[in-house]
Design an enzyme around this catalytic site. Sequence first.
Site, PDB file in Angstrom:
ATOM      1  N   HIS A  65     -22.228  -5.589 -13.273  1.00 31.15           N
ATOM      2  CA  HIS A  65     -21.162  -5.375 -12.293  1.00 31.15           C
ATOM      3  C   HIS A  65     -20.918  -6.671 -11.525  1.00 31.15           C
ATOM      4  O   HIS A  65     -21.774  -7.558 -11.470  1.00 31.15           O
ATOM      5  CB  HIS A  65     -21.536  -4.249 -11.337  1.00 31.15           C
ATOM      6  CG  HIS A  65     -21.507  -2.891 -11.971  1.00 31.15           C
ATOM      7  ND1 HIS A  65     -21.733  -1.730 -11.275  1.00 31.15           N
ATOM      8  CD2 HIS A  65     -21.255  -2.526 -13.254  1.00 31.15           C
ATOM      9  CE1 HIS A  65     -21.620  -0.700 -12.103  1.00 31.15           C
ATOM     10  NE2 HIS A  65     -21.343  -1.150 -13.300  1.00 31.15           N
ATOM     11  N   GLU A  67     -20.794  -7.304  -8.349  1.00 30.52           N
ATOM     12  CA  GLU A  67     -21.735  -7.543  -7.246  1.00 30.52           C
ATOM     13  C   GLU A  67     -23.047  -8.115  -7.768  1.00 30.52           C
ATOM     14  O   GLU A  67     -23.600  -9.054  -7.194  1.00 30.52           O
ATOM     15  CB  GLU A  67     -22.048  -6.232  -6.503  1.00 30.52           C
ATOM     16  CG  GLU A  67     -20.839  -5.477  -5.994  1.00 30.52           C
ATOM     17  CD  GLU A  67     -20.362  -4.394  -6.946  1.00 30.52           C
ATOM     18  OE1 GLU A  67     -20.146  -3.266  -6.489  1.00 30.52           O
ATOM     19  OE2 GLU A  67     -20.213  -4.680  -8.158  1.00 30.52           O
TER      20      GLU A  67
END
Length: 134
Positions: A65, A67
Amino acid sequence: MEKFDHRYLEMAEVWARNSYCKRRQVGALIVKDRMIISDGYNGTPSGFENICEDENGVTKPYVLHAEANAITKVAKSGNSSQGATLYVTASPCMECSKLIIQAGITRVVYKDEYRLTDGVDLLRRAGIEVEKID
């Protein structure tokens, strides 16, 4: 809250376009003292083919992801994410929220709501300021 929040989110949206993922492109920026110290977008790990979905259109299990990419990137740099703000185009999932907490990020600003809210719930429980901006 901060006058720069909208601009940093716009920049995260631009950064999301670097993603090769077809189902959803997500971008993230880590900002500290009004400096971008890291960035990330969802995609496969370094050295892997830039294809996020299998032949059935399902996201491959090893796709990172945005992040997670931004946090691991700052970990490789000389910077610290302690006290930083994370700007991300979609609300963090549970796995990314655990990383956000451990990275010392104290504020998360996001645009789109993910269908599951357990990640955002965990961040709030950890005392992290979470803000949704349209």
